[in-house]
Design a protein around this motif. Structure first.
Motif, mmCIF file in Angstrom:
data_model
loop_
_atom_site.group_PDB
_atom_site.id
_atom_site.type_symbol
_atom_site.label_atom_id
_atom_site.label_comp_id
_atom_site.label_asym_id
_atom_site.label_seq_id
_atom_site.Cartn_x
_atom_site.Cartn_y
_atom_site.Cartn_z
ATOM 1 N N GLU A 88 24.079 6.177 -32.675
ATOM 2 C CA GLU A 88 22.705 5.785 -32.980
ATOM 3 C C GLU A 88 21.952 5.387 -31.717
ATOM 4 O O GLU A 88 20.780 5.722 -31.564
ATOM 5 N N ARG A 89 22.623 4.662 -30.807
ATOM 6 C CA ARG A 89 21.981 4.295 -29.536
ATOM 7 C C ARG A 89 21.612 5.543 -28.738
ATOM 8 O O ARG A 89 20.527 5.640 -28.172
ATOM 9 N N THR B 28 29.645 5.159 -34.644
ATOM 10 C CA THR B 28 28.342 5.269 -35.283
ATOM 11 C C THR B 28 27.288 4.496 -34.513
ATOM 12 O O THR B 28 26.198 5.005 -34.274
ATOM 13 N N GLY C 205 27.930 7.487 -41.629
ATOM 14 C CA GLY C 205 27.152 6.258 -41.745
ATOM 15 C C GLY C 205 27.298 5.595 -43.092
ATOM 16 O O GLY C 205 27.133 4.396 -43.234
ATOM 17 N N ASP D 265 18.650 7.393 -30.396
ATOM 18 C CA ASP D 265 17.395 6.690 -30.118
ATOM 19 C C ASP D 265 16.911 6.969 -28.699
ATOM 20 O O ASP D 265 15.719 7.201 -28.472
ATOM 21 N N TYR E 117 19.802 13.777 -33.479
ATOM 22 C CA TYR E 117 20.945 13.339 -34.266
ATOM 23 C C TYR E 117 22.182 13.504 -33.407
ATOM 24 O O TYR E 117 22.318 14.496 -32.688
ATOM 25 N N ASP F 55 25.110 11.252 -41.261
ATOM 26 C CA ASP F 55 24.748 10.495 -42.466
ATOM 27 C C ASP F 55 25.974 10.097 -43.279
ATOM 28 O O ASP F 55 26.079 8.966 -43.747
ATOM 29 N N ARG G 215 26.086 2.326 -41.599
ATOM 30 C CA ARG G 215 25.457 3.453 -40.947
ATOM 31 C C ARG G 215 26.555 4.025 -40.092
ATOM 32 O O ARG G 215 27.519 3.376 -39.842
#
Length: 163
Positions: free
Chosen positions: A61-62, A57, A140, A65, A77, A137, A46
């Motif tokens: 992502e953290r 990455t 990732g 979220d 995103y 993406d 990812r």
């Protein structure tokens, strides 16, 4: 005559052995955590894919979220380059306009989630969200972020025209 057949047979076996071992893919050693000396479990790539981009990455992502947990945000995103975070947010209420107060609160969430981020660019423009999501993406999936330099610069220029 039998010595000659034996020599030919041994040569054929050696040639076959060289080809059989020479055509195998390189087996890489399992990475180990230098602090615990345990194997690092590799997951599906990812955005934290490989090497330096891998860390970016996971950080992105953290942040995504954390931003997505905000009441006004439906989804988020994030792409990180150096100390800049590009944040695309789909807002609850289907609006494409990020109010100044909401933008500031998103920036606060980003900088509190990742202390290495110095600059945050926030957008709710659907086109830019799609572009940010595509970069996230692809990185990732293991594609290096360096391959998206122009794309990231263009996105940043569209979010912050004087940047």
């Amino acid at each position: 005559m039998s010595n000659r057949k034996l020599i030919i047979a041994l040569c054929l076996v050696m040639v076959f052995a060289v080809f059989a071992t020479g055509c195998r893919p390189l087996e890489r050693p399992v990475p180990r955590d230098p602090h615990t000396d345990e194997e690092i479990k590799e997951t599906t790539p990812r955005m934290d894919a490989r090497g330096g981009d891998g860390n970016l990455t996971a950080r992105a992502e953290r942040i995504a979220d954390a931003v997505a947990k905000m009441e006004e945000v439906r989804s988020a995103y994030v792409v990180i380059t150096d100390t800049t975070a590009l944040v695309g947010v789909a807002l609850a209420g289907n609006t494409n306009d990020v109010a100044t107060d909401l933008k500031r609160r998103i920036e606060d969430v980003v900088t509190k989630t990742d202390r290495e981020i110095d600059r945050v660019a926030v957008t709710a423009d659907p086109d830019l969200i799609t572009r940010i999501r595509n970069v996230a993406d692809e990185t990732g999936r293991g594609r290096p972020l360096s391959g998206f330099g122009r794309e990231v610069e263009e996105i940043l220029r569209r979010i912050i025209p004087n940047a």
